[in-house]
Design a protein around this motif. Structure first.
Motif, PDB file in Angstrom:
ATOM      1  N   ILE A 157      60.818 -57.618  18.938  1.00 57.62           N
ATOM      2  CA  ILE A 157      61.995 -57.216  18.165  1.00 57.62           C
ATOM      3  C   ILE A 157      61.549 -56.525  16.882  1.00 57.62           C
ATOM      4  O   ILE A 157      60.697 -57.046  16.154  1.00 57.62           O
ATOM      5  N   GLU A 158      62.128 -55.354  16.618  1.00 55.19           N
ATOM      6  CA  GLU A 158      61.858 -54.618  15.383  1.00 55.19           C
ATOM      7  C   GLU A 158      63.194 -54.241  14.758  1.00 55.19           C
ATOM      8  O   GLU A 158      63.965 -53.474  15.339  1.00 55.19           O
ATOM      9  N   LEU A 159      63.468 -54.796  13.590  1.00 57.45           N
ATOM     10  CA  LEU A 159      64.736 -54.543  12.916  1.00 57.45           C
ATOM     11  C   LEU A 159      64.490 -53.727  11.656  1.00 57.45           C
ATOM     12  O   LEU A 159      63.721 -54.121  10.771  1.00 57.45           O
ATOM     13  N   GLY A 160      65.172 -52.577  11.563  1.00 53.99           N
ATOM     14  CA  GLY A 160      65.072 -51.733  10.384  1.00 53.99           C
ATOM     15  C   GLY A 160      65.903 -52.279   9.231  1.00 53.99           C
ATOM     16  O   GLY A 160      66.545 -53.328   9.327  1.00 53.99           O
ATOM     17  N   ARG A 161      65.914 -51.550   8.148  1.00 53.71           N
ATOM     18  CA  ARG A 161      66.624 -51.970   6.938  1.00 53.71           C
ATOM     19  C   ARG A 161      68.079 -52.302   7.243  1.00 53.71           C
ATOM     20  O   ARG A 161      68.815 -51.508   7.833  1.00 53.71           O
ATOM     21  N   SER A 162      68.479 -53.504   6.873  1.00 55.43           N
ATOM     22  CA  SER A 162      69.869 -53.979   6.991  1.00 55.43           C
ATOM     23  C   SER A 162      70.389 -54.034   8.424  1.00 55.43           C
ATOM     24  O   SER A 162      71.606 -54.161   8.636  1.00 55.43           O
ATOM     25  N   ALA A 163      69.518 -53.957   9.410  1.00 60.72           N
ATOM     26  CA  ALA A 163      69.958 -54.129  10.797  1.00 60.72           C
ATOM     27  C   ALA A 163      70.304 -55.600  11.029  1.00 60.72           C
ATOM     28  O   ALA A 163      69.735 -56.494  10.398  1.00 60.72           O
ATOM     29  N   SER A 179      59.798 -70.187  30.052  1.00 56.99           N
ATOM     30  CA  SER A 179      58.944 -69.989  28.880  1.00 56.99           C
ATOM     31  C   SER A 179      59.348 -68.687  28.204  1.00 56.99           C
ATOM     32  O   SER A 179      59.364 -67.623  28.821  1.00 56.99           O
ATOM     33  N   LEU A 180      59.685 -68.791  26.924  1.00 54.83           N
ATOM     34  CA  LEU A 180      60.144 -67.639  26.146  1.00 54.83           C
ATOM     35  C   LEU A 180      59.235 -67.442  24.945  1.00 54.83           C
ATOM     36  O   LEU A 180      58.866 -68.406  24.270  1.00 54.83           O
ATOM     37  N   ARG A 181      58.912 -66.194  24.654  1.00 53.77           N
ATOM     38  CA  ARG A 181      58.132 -65.852  23.472  1.00 53.77           C
ATOM     39  C   ARG A 181      58.821 -64.697  22.757  1.00 53.77           C
ATOM     40  O   ARG A 181      59.014 -63.624  23.322  1.00 53.77           O
ATOM     41  N   ASP A 182      59.233 -64.937  21.505  1.00 53.23           N
ATOM     42  CA  ASP A 182      59.812 -63.896  20.654  1.00 53.23           C
ATOM     43  C   ASP A 182      58.802 -63.517  19.585  1.00 53.23           C
ATOM     44  O   ASP A 182      58.218 -64.398  18.941  1.00 53.23           O
ATOM     45  N   GLU A 183      58.618 -62.223  19.391  1.00 51.05           N
ATOM     46  CA  GLU A 183      57.777 -61.721  18.314  1.00 51.05           C
ATOM     47  C   GLU A 183      58.589 -60.666  17.572  1.00 51.05           C
ATOM     48  O   GLU A 183      58.906 -59.615  18.131  1.00 51.05           O
ATOM     49  N   ALA A 184      58.968 -60.972  16.335  1.00 51.58           N
ATOM     50  CA  ALA A 184      59.914 -60.126  15.605  1.00 51.58           C
ATOM     51  C   ALA A 184      59.377 -59.740  14.247  1.00 51.58           C
ATOM     52  O   ALA A 184      58.688 -60.526  13.585  1.00 51.58           O
ATOM     53  N   VAL A 185      59.723 -58.513  13.837  1.00 55.84           N
ATOM     54  CA  VAL A 185      59.410 -58.011  12.499  1.00 55.84           C
ATOM     55  C   VAL A 185      60.713 -57.516  11.892  1.00 55.84           C
ATOM     56  O   VAL A 185      61.398 -56.667  12.471  1.00 55.84           O
ATOM     57  N   LEU A 186      61.065 -58.062  10.714  1.00 54.29           N
ATOM     58  CA  LEU A 186      62.330 -57.745  10.058  1.00 54.29           C
ATOM     59  C   LEU A 186      62.074 -56.903   8.823  1.00 54.29           C
ATOM     60  O   LEU A 186      61.261 -57.269   7.970  1.00 54.29           O
ATOM     61  N   GLY A 187      62.809 -55.785   8.715  1.00 54.14           N
ATOM     62  CA  GLY A 187      62.717 -54.938   7.540  1.00 54.14           C
ATOM     63  C   GLY A 187      63.586 -55.461   6.406  1.00 54.14           C
ATOM     64  O   GLY A 187      64.224 -56.519   6.500  1.00 54.14           O
ATOM     65  N   ALA A 188      63.629 -54.711   5.315  1.00 50.29           N
ATOM     66  CA  ALA A 188      64.357 -55.133   4.117  1.00 50.29           C
ATOM     67  C   ALA A 188      65.831 -55.354   4.429  1.00 50.29           C
ATOM     68  O   ALA A 188      66.501 -54.492   5.016  1.00 50.29           O
ATOM     69  N   GLY A 189      66.333 -56.527   4.055  1.00 54.54           N
ATOM     70  CA  GLY A 189      67.743 -56.825   4.236  1.00 54.54           C
ATOM     71  C   GLY A 189      68.174 -57.038   5.670  1.00 54.54           C
ATOM     72  O   GLY A 189      69.369 -57.227   5.926  1.00 54.54           O
ATOM     73  N   ALA A 190      67.258 -57.033   6.621  1.00 54.98           N
ATOM     74  CA  ALA A 190      67.615 -57.225   8.029  1.00 54.98           C
ATOM     75  C   ALA A 190      67.937 -58.691   8.302  1.00 54.98           C
ATOM     76  O   ALA A 190      67.499 -59.593   7.577  1.00 54.98           O
ATOM     77  N   SER A 191      68.691 -58.927   9.373  1.00 58.94           N
ATOM     78  CA  SER A 191      69.119 -60.284   9.712  1.00 58.94           C
ATOM     79  C   SER A 191      68.930 -60.531  11.206  1.00 58.94           C
ATOM     80  O   SER A 191      69.373 -59.736  12.035  1.00 58.94           O
ATOM     81  N   LEU A 192      68.277 -61.644  11.542  1.00 59.34           N
ATOM     82  CA  LEU A 192      68.079 -62.042  12.935  1.00 59.34           C
ATOM     83  C   LEU A 192      68.476 -63.505  13.075  1.00 59.34           C
ATOM     84  O   LEU A 192      67.891 -64.384  12.437  1.00 59.34           O
TER      85      LEU A 192
END
Length: 373
Positions: A157-163, A179-192
């Protein structure tokens, strides 16, 4: 680790290298059945699935890891080769064809929640996924796992600004392992926000590594794990705050009955430059019988000095006084136990923002509880 042969869609794909329980990160996991799943053949016979759909938006049906195009309408989701890989010992098996959701800046949000139903019919299936959301993009994804077999997934998961991305995951397999594996990177103001419900009869291993890589990012990861008989659920989540003013919440509720085991490890890492971080963990376990086991492991690793981080972990039984009070009001003991257990997990499922999805997840939890009566 012991390498074992594994099969995919009836063919030998690669060696299966399973982590050992002697490794700290895997000491509560039971992977003993994966060898058998990896060499078993899937039947490919998917039963009636209408009851698993919640809304009428985009939907994808995967049977043994392959898209059933005739019963799917992908909408903004593309199916094919996925540019996602991982060094995680189980997630690395999820390579090749899968699904991708890419939302661009100023693009229209998907009409309703995107629903994905994964059906296992025996054997093992491995599917990668990638979610890329540009600045201000919004989406909601609901995944449901049903059937019998080993369903193994990697989601990048890649979330840009405020996504903003909301995910709800429902594990209701009749047997087998998920079996689940999440690997996420959140940008500024992003929400997951990710909420998981384990309410089936199969075992599970739920892994996540979330990096708050932009100032003011928000991540929430948790849910309710319900285990009975000799079933085992195992969750291991790491949230890394790499930039200032990030907020994270890890709220887990576990219920264990009979000889079942539910384990939850939640870790927060705060980098030196991640000042004004707000991180919170709430891990609570409920044992319906004293023969059950609940393992909790909250961790904080903080290198910044201006933070607000807290964690709490408790394990207990149903309140005897509350049970007595309810029985004095004419409520049967079994019904009282079900109501108190339902109240115990309610705050974990209340995080789901979409009301029809929340209602469906609560119904699945109630169905699990009704079977205990």
């Amino acid at each position: 680790m012991v390498p074992l042969p594994t099969f995919s869609a009836g063919r030998i794909a690669h060696d299966l290298t399973l982590p050992s329980t002697r490794e700290e990160a895997w000491r509560w996991s039971d992977l003993s059945g994966l060898e058998a799943f990896s060499v078993a053949a899937a039947t490919g016979a998917a039963a009636d699935l209408d009851s698993h759909w919640i809304g009428d938006g985009p939907r994808l049906l995967f049977v043994d890891g392959r898209l059933d195009a005739g019963r799917s309408r992908p909408g903004p989701v593309t199916v094919g080769a996925v540019d996602a890989e991982s060094i995680h010992p189980l997630a690395r098996l999820a390579a090749g064809d899968g699904w991708t959701l890419a939302l661009h800046k100023d693009g229209a949000a998907p009409a309703g929640a995107i629903e994905i139903v994964h059906v296992a019919t025996g054997g093992a299936n491995h599917v990668p996924a990638r979610i890329v959301m540009a600045e201000d993009a919004q989406a909601s994804i609901v995944e449901t796992y049903v059937g019998d077999g080993w369903a193994n997934r990697l989601t990048r998961i890649e979330l840009g600004r405020s996504a903003r991305l909301m995910r709800a995951i429902r594990l209701v397999q009749g047997s087998g392992f998920t079996s689940l594996r999440d690997e996420a990177v959140l940008g500024a103001g992003a929400s997951l926000v990710t909420t998981i419900l384990g309410a089936g009869a199969g075992g599970s291993r739920l892994d996540a590594f979330l990096t708050l890589d932009g100032a003011g990012a928000y991540a929430e990861h948790g849910g309710a794990l319900l285990a009975r008989d000799s079933q085992r659920h195992d969750a291991a989540v790491v949230v890394r705050h790499a930039e200032p003013e990030g907020t994270s919440r890890q709220l887990w509720r576990a219920v264990a009955d009979d000889q079942a085991t539910a384990s939850m490890a939640a870790r927060v890492e705060v980098a030196r430059d991640a000042q004004k971080t707000d991180g919170e963990q709430s891990l609570r376990g409920l044992m319906l019988k004293r023969t059950a086991t609940v393992n909790l492991k909250p961790e904080l690793e903080i290198f910044a000095d201006d933070v607000k981080c807290a964690h709490g972990a408790t394990v207990g039984e149903l309140d005897a006084q509350a049970l007595f009070y309810m029985s004095s009001r004419g409520i049967t003991p079994d019904r009282a136990r079900a109501l108190l257990t339902q109240a115990f997990i309610a705050d974990a499922l209340s995080r789901i923002g979409d009301e029809p999805v929340r209602d469906a997840f609560q119904a699945a939890a109630e169905a699990w509880l009704e079977e205990r009566i």
